[in-house]
Design an enzyme around this catalytic site. Structure first.
Site, mmCIF file in Angstrom:
data_model
loop_
_atom_site.group_PDB
_atom_site.id
_atom_site.type_symbol
_atom_site.label_atom_id
_atom_site.label_comp_id
_atom_site.label_asym_id
_atom_site.label_seq_id
_atom_site.Cartn_x
_atom_site.Cartn_y
_atom_site.Cartn_z
ATOM 1 N N HIS A 1 0.913 -1.282 0.126
ATOM 2 C CA HIS A 1 0.013 -0.027 -0.006
ATOM 3 C C HIS A 1 0.786 1.127 0.147
ATOM 4 C CE1 HIS A 1 -0.188 1.564 4.384
ATOM 5 N NE2 HIS A 1 0.301 0.112 4.529
ATOM 6 N N CYS B 1 0.425 5.989 12.560
ATOM 7 C CA CYS B 1 0.368 4.985 13.645
ATOM 8 C C CYS B 1 0.492 5.902 14.879
ATOM 9 C CB CYS B 1 1.272 3.967 13.523
ATOM 10 S SG CYS B 1 1.488 3.150 11.901
HETATM 11 N N1 PLP Z 1 7.766 0.207 8.229
HETATM 12 C C1 PLP Z 1 7.601 1.433 7.602
HETATM 13 C C2 PLP Z 1 8.949 2.169 7.472
HETATM 14 C C3 PLP Z 1 6.439 1.859 7.576
HETATM 15 O O1 PLP Z 1 6.446 3.216 7.131
HETATM 16 C C4 PLP Z 1 5.328 1.065 7.830
HETATM 17 C C5 PLP Z 1 3.741 1.987 7.393
HETATM 18 O O2 PLP Z 1 3.768 3.160 7.805
HETATM 19 C C6 PLP Z 1 5.491 -0.046 8.236
HETATM 20 C C7 PLP Z 1 6.461 -0.613 8.229
HETATM 21 C C8 PLP Z 1 4.048 -0.969 8.273
HETATM 22 O O3 PLP Z 1 3.621 -1.601 7.136
HETATM 23 P P1 PLP Z 1 2.178 -1.823 7.322
HETATM 24 O O4 PLP Z 1 1.224 -0.804 7.171
HETATM 25 O O5 PLP Z 1 2.123 -2.717 5.801
HETATM 26 O O6 PLP Z 1 2.112 -3.039 8.201
#
Ligand code: PLP
Length: 396
Positions: A208, A332
């Site tokens: 995504h 997040c």
């Molecule tokens: N790692 C990084 C650097 C991210 O920016 C994100 C999402 O913002 C993630 C991991 C997590 O990915 P997912 O949303 O597919 O779990």
């Protein structure tokens, strides 16, 4: 009363590090897998076989984007699962080693895993960053020990876009015999990569963030890397990640990978040009403003800026009224007023840290949109400073 659903909630979408718009071509490739191509890829009959072949096609397309062989790719539910699987899977395969090296600025997918491991008795080294968000490579080299089980360092930071020299770091880890994992969720599709030519053993990515669907990602595992499963079940993904495959999303990820590969050169240069125009104009128009993070080693689509003595949340609300979407930290952690752990680790001054905004662009961003932001944004900061007692105390 039922709330009306806004079909086009954002006119100017500059929050592409949070998530991206699905390419119409991606959606088109996915749709038949919700109807006539519904078979289970593990089935022996033709209904399943057709789907299995298409799934393998998606694996090849993703491999082409990152320079990996198809059998080095394991489909997962996204970046977070890939991060967990990489770190915990490697630890599980070498239980005698109890030391982990990571950084203070990782996404929670890695950082929370590392903190959980520390609480369980693992020795975890969290590497610091400087004011520009850069790692000190001498400190990194000094951190590796004979009992280090795994290193996990992100390729590019989701909040600032700062890029770490992961290829060089992985080469050093290899010299020491330590497996190297990188969270490349923000880097894949924005930075050209050819993993076969690097010493990186494990790499997390997520669809995504590259105009694919949500809830699907992959973990690259170099051939020969020792990794134990963290989920148990069927034989799917060579038993490394059991569970019936999320076929429509895998197909979407494959198509998104093909499109990202085609866009990685010229399109990213265009996007970087727009980002630079936005950044330069805001720095010129608004006093007491700074860019957070090393501007020379950065993703082409990201700028993180601080506007002294204003609240990031207030800026976002004003922007939202104008239908401009951006972010004040990672998606997040927004919703909490705690300043970002990344900006704190960089030592961004107190007066600046609360007024930070991340603008993240994409291949869909236009000159017109940037022009719209430049027309309105300086006025937003001026209004907010006019009602800020701190600004008045300091400068009025
Ligand atoms: N790692 C990084 C650097 C991210 O920016 C994100 C999402 O913002 C993630 C991991 C997590 O990915 P997912 O949303 O597919 O779990």
């Amino acid at each position: 009363m039922k709330q009306p659903i806004l079909l086009e909630p954002c006119f100017v979408y500059l929050d592409n590090n949070a998530t991206t718009r699905v390419h119409p071509e991606v959606l088109e490739a996915m749709l038949p897998h919700f109807s006539k191509l519904f078979g289970n890829p593990s089935s022996m009959h033709t209904c399943g076989g057709v789907v299995a072949r298409q799934t393998e096609g998606a694996r090849e397309a993703l491999g082409a984007l990152i320079g990996a062989a198809p059998d080095e790719i394991i489909f997962t539910s996204g970046g977070t699962e890939s991060d967990n699987m990489a770190i915990r899977g490697v630890l599980e395969s070498s239980p005698e080693k109890r030391h982990v090296v990571t950084t203070r600025v990782e996404h929670p997918g890695v950082l929370s895993t590392a903190k959980w491991l520390a609480a369980k008795g693992y020795d975890v080294t969290f590497l610091d960053v400087d004011n520009g968000g850069n790692l000190n490579l001498d400190a990194y080299r000094a951190a590796l020990r004979p009992d280090t089980a795994v290193v996990s360092v992100m390729w590019a930071n989701n909040e600032t876009g700062v890029v770490f020299p992961v290829e060089e770091m992985a080469a050093y880890a290899h010299e020491k015999g330590v497996p190297f994992h990188t969270d490349a969720v923000q880097a894949v599709g924005k930075i050209p990569m050819d993993l076969g030519k690097t010493a990186i053993d494990l790499l997390s990515l997520s669809a995504h963030k590259l105009h694919g669907p949500k809830g699907i990602g992959a973990l690259y595992v170099r051939r020969g890397t020792r990794i134990a499963p963290i989920l148990f079940g069927g034989h799917q993904e060579h038993g490394k990640r059991p569970g019936t495959e999320n076929v429509p999303s895998i197909i979407g990820l494959g198509r998104a990978a093909e499109m990202a590969l085609a866009a990685i050169g010229d399109e990213n240069t265009r996007v970087a040009g727009l980002r630079d125009r936005l950044e330069k104009a805001l720095l010129e128009a608004i006093p007491r403003t700074q860019v957070n993070g090393n501007r020379d080693a950065r993703l082409p689509n990201t700028t993180n800026m601080s506007f002294e003595f204003v609240e990031g949340e207030a800026i976002l609300l004003r922007m939202n009224e104008l239908r401009i979407a951006a972010s004040s930290g990672s998606a997040c952690t927004s919703g909490s007023l705690e300043p970002s752990h990344v900006l704190r680790a960089m030592g961004v001054p107190f007066t600046m840290i609360h007024g930070s905004v991340r603008f993240s662009l994409s291949v869909y961003t236009t000159e017109k949109e940037i022009g719209f932001v430049l027309e309105h944004f300086p006025g937003i900061i001026k209004q907010l400073r006019a009602i800020s007692p701190f600004w008045k105390d300091a400068y009025a």
